[in-house]
Scaffold this motif. Structure first.
Motif, PDB file in Angstrom:
ATOM      1  N   UNK A   1       0.878  -1.101   0.015  1.00 42.13           N
ATOM      2  CA  UNK A   1      -0.064  -0.002   0.090  1.00 42.13           C
ATOM      3  C   UNK A   1       0.954   1.249   0.011  1.00 42.13           C
ATOM      4  N   UNK A   2       1.962   1.163   0.951  1.00 38.72           N
ATOM      5  CA  UNK A   2       2.766   2.296   0.826  1.00 38.72           C
ATOM      6  C   UNK A   2       3.541   2.639  -0.519  1.00 38.72           C
ATOM      7  N   UNK A   3       4.071   1.466  -1.104  1.00 35.34           N
ATOM      8  CA  UNK A   3       4.588   1.569  -2.354  1.00 35.34           C
ATOM      9  C   UNK A   3       3.739   2.065  -3.410  1.00 35.34           C
ATOM     10  N   UNK A   4       2.317   1.836  -3.420  1.00 33.93           N
ATOM     11  CA  UNK A   4       1.418   2.213  -4.425  1.00 33.93           C
ATOM     12  C   UNK A   4       1.046   3.816  -4.037  1.00 33.93           C
ATOM     13  N   UNK A   5       1.212   4.115  -2.959  1.00 34.62           N
ATOM     14  CA  UNK A   5       0.860   5.567  -2.628  1.00 34.62           C
ATOM     15  C   UNK A   5       2.358   6.505  -3.161  1.00 34.62           C
ATOM     16  N   UNK A   6       3.371   5.928  -3.018  1.00 41.73           N
ATOM     17  CA  UNK A   6       4.727   6.454  -3.342  1.00 41.73           C
ATOM     18  C   UNK A   6       4.737   6.496  -5.219  1.00 41.73           C
ATOM     19  N   UNK A   7       4.148   5.465  -5.586  1.00 39.24           N
ATOM     20  CA  UNK A   7       4.284   5.678  -7.101  1.00 39.24           C
ATOM     21  C   UNK A   7       3.316   6.344  -7.561  1.00 39.24           C
ATOM     22  N   UNK A   8       2.049   6.516  -7.019  1.00 37.15           N
ATOM     23  CA  UNK A   8       1.063   7.405  -7.602  1.00 37.15           C
ATOM     24  C   UNK A   8       1.542   8.751  -7.216  1.00 37.15           C
ATOM     25  N   UNK A   9       2.130   9.254  -6.402  1.00 33.30           N
ATOM     26  CA  UNK A   9       2.588  10.610  -6.074  1.00 33.30           C
ATOM     27  C   UNK A   9       3.826  10.868  -7.026  1.00 33.30           C
ATOM     28  N   UNK A  10       4.546   9.858  -7.278  1.00 32.86           N
ATOM     29  CA  UNK A  10       5.856  10.041  -8.593  1.00 32.86           C
ATOM     30  C   UNK A  10       5.201  10.388  -9.806  1.00 32.86           C
ATOM     31  N   UNK A  11       4.055   9.424 -10.014  1.00 34.49           N
ATOM     32  CA  UNK A  11       3.263   9.838 -11.550  1.00 34.49           C
ATOM     33  C   UNK A  11       2.911  11.345 -11.393  1.00 34.49           C
ATOM     34  N   UNK A  12       2.004  11.421 -10.472  1.00 33.26           N
ATOM     35  CA  UNK A  12       1.625  12.796 -10.215  1.00 33.26           C
ATOM     36  C   UNK A  12       2.644  14.043 -10.388  1.00 33.26           C
ATOM     37  N   UNK A  13       3.955  13.785  -9.788  1.00 31.24           N
ATOM     38  CA  UNK A  13       5.003  14.906  -9.889  1.00 31.24           C
ATOM     39  C   UNK A  13       5.606  14.775 -11.343  1.00 31.24           C
ATOM     40  N   UNK A  14       5.602  13.678 -11.928  1.00 25.50           N
ATOM     41  CA  UNK A  14       6.185  13.633 -13.244  1.00 25.50           C
ATOM     42  C   UNK A  14       5.299  14.473 -14.304  1.00 25.50           C
TER      43      UNK A  14
ATOM     44  N   UNK B   1       8.505  20.620  -7.458  1.00 29.79           N
ATOM     45  CA  UNK B   1       7.361  20.265  -7.977  1.00 29.79           C
ATOM     46  C   UNK B   1       6.346  19.675  -6.933  1.00 29.79           C
ATOM     47  N   UNK B   2       7.021  18.723  -6.204  1.00 32.22           N
ATOM     48  CA  UNK B   2       6.223  18.130  -5.171  1.00 32.22           C
ATOM     49  C   UNK B   2       5.728  19.228  -4.120  1.00 32.22           C
ATOM     50  N   UNK B   3       6.352  20.401  -3.679  1.00 34.78           N
ATOM     51  CA  UNK B   3       5.893  21.116  -3.001  1.00 34.78           C
ATOM     52  C   UNK B   3       4.882  21.998  -3.572  1.00 34.78           C
ATOM     53  N   UNK B   4       4.795  22.307  -4.708  1.00 34.28           N
ATOM     54  CA  UNK B   4       3.863  23.124  -5.620  1.00 34.28           C
ATOM     55  C   UNK B   4       2.620  22.041  -5.656  1.00 34.28           C
ATOM     56  N   UNK B   5       2.682  20.816  -5.674  1.00 32.44           N
ATOM     57  CA  UNK B   5       1.488  19.849  -5.750  1.00 32.44           C
ATOM     58  C   UNK B   5       0.899  19.977  -4.360  1.00 32.44           C
ATOM     59  N   UNK B   6       1.589  19.989  -3.381  1.00 35.17           N
ATOM     60  CA  UNK B   6       1.054  20.183  -2.060  1.00 35.17           C
ATOM     61  C   UNK B   6       0.266  21.253  -1.713  1.00 35.17           C
ATOM     62  N   UNK B   7       0.529  22.326  -2.427  1.00 34.84           N
ATOM     63  CA  UNK B   7      -0.231  23.775  -2.341  1.00 34.84           C
ATOM     64  C   UNK B   7      -1.712  23.539  -2.898  1.00 34.84           C
ATOM     65  N   UNK B   8      -1.563  22.688  -3.770  1.00 27.83           N
ATOM     66  CA  UNK B   8      -3.329  22.344  -4.729  1.00 27.83           C
ATOM     67  C   UNK B   8      -3.272  21.008  -4.808  1.00 27.83           C
ATOM     68  N   UNK B   9      -3.413  20.142  -4.050  1.00 32.63           N
ATOM     69  CA  UNK B   9      -3.446  18.749  -4.435  1.00 32.63           C
ATOM     70  C   UNK B   9      -4.594  18.405  -5.127  1.00 32.63           C
TER      71      UNK B   9
END
Length: 271
Positions: free
Chosen positions: A33-46, A232-240
């Protein structure tokens, strides 16, 4: 024979390794579950990084060029060595014009120029960058496939390799947001060899498995931290929930800055 409820209430377990096996299974599922969450966020960041570059890159370049022109105009007017130094530094920040090969890198396809390059050369409007964000259905399919086919569930090296190759394809389809391919992969996995049930392992192997899972979690935690701390991750956290709106807001700010710089440059030229 004691029931699961009896065991939950503290009754003796049937085998000494039973509690350890349950801990290993729980750790495996938690890691997946943790790896799924990390991969999901990685795709969003990319994806957000790509859109950010496509949409805002020209504005940043224009600002750098205007800053250099303004600094050069001030240096030419004053003749001050310090102003000239600032002008040189500002010019060094401006991205150089790309060569022909760089300009058309990635703009050629099997039929020649891509639609984007053809549009630029014929003065037709260039279509906006394609938004690649996995839909809710794509997210659901990805999570189901990751839970079912995750390599960490394998107990044999051949099975692990098969799962790793399959999950690589799943990740690629998910990064493109391709629901159709994800459905095909789900059907392929369902029709493929059924995962072998885990064999009874000695307590020493169970402990080693727990240690490996702990190390893997530490690695994923570091990866997640790097993603979250990136620009980019910081920007995404501003408006997820609405990253597109964030891009619009940044674009408006950059356009205002461009207008200010152009007015300043015009005033220097007029003076």
């Amino acid at each position: 024979m004691p029931t699961d409820d009896d065991r939950a209430g503290g009754a003796p377990e049937g085998r000494p390794e039973e509690r350890l096996e349950r801990a290993v299974r729980a750790a495996e599922q938690a890691l997946i579950e943790f790896e799924i969450a990390v991969e999901t966020f990685r795709v969003e960041v990319d994806n957000f990084s790509r859109l950010h570059h496509q949409r805002l890159g020209p504005m940043y370049s224009r600002l750098d060029e205007l800053d250099a022109l303004i600094a050069e105009a001030k240096a030419a007017r004053s003749g001050d060595p310090e102003d000239q130094r600032r002008a040189r530094e500002a010019r060094e920040l401006v991205m150089p014009m790309p060569g022909v090969d760089e300009l058309f890198h990635g703009w050629m396809d099997s039929d020649g120029l891509s639609p984007e390059a053809d549009a630029m050369l014929t003065d037709r409007p260039v279509r906006p960058p394609r938004k690649v964000r996995p839909s809710e259905e794509a997210r659901r399919l990805y999570r189901e496939l990751a839970r079912a086919a995750h390599p960490d569930l394998a107990r044999e090296e051949g099975e692990r390799k098969r799962r790793e190759e399959f999950i690589t394809r799943v990740n690629a389809a998910y990064a493109r947001g391709d629901e159709a391919v994800l459905r095909e992969l789900a059907a392929e996995w369902a029709a493929g060899p059924a995962p072998q049930p885990p064999e009874l392992t000695p307590a020493e192997e169970l402990y080693a498995r727990l240690e490996w899972l702990a190390r893997r979690k530490e690695l994923l935690t570091a990866v997640a931290g790097e993603l979250e701390e990136s620009a980019i991750g910081a920007m995404l956290r501003m408006a997820p929930d609405d990253p597109d709106r964030l891009l619009e807001e940044i674009a408006e700010q950059l356009l205002a800055q461009v207008a200010e710089r152009e007015a300043e440059l015009a005033a220097l030229a007029a003076g």
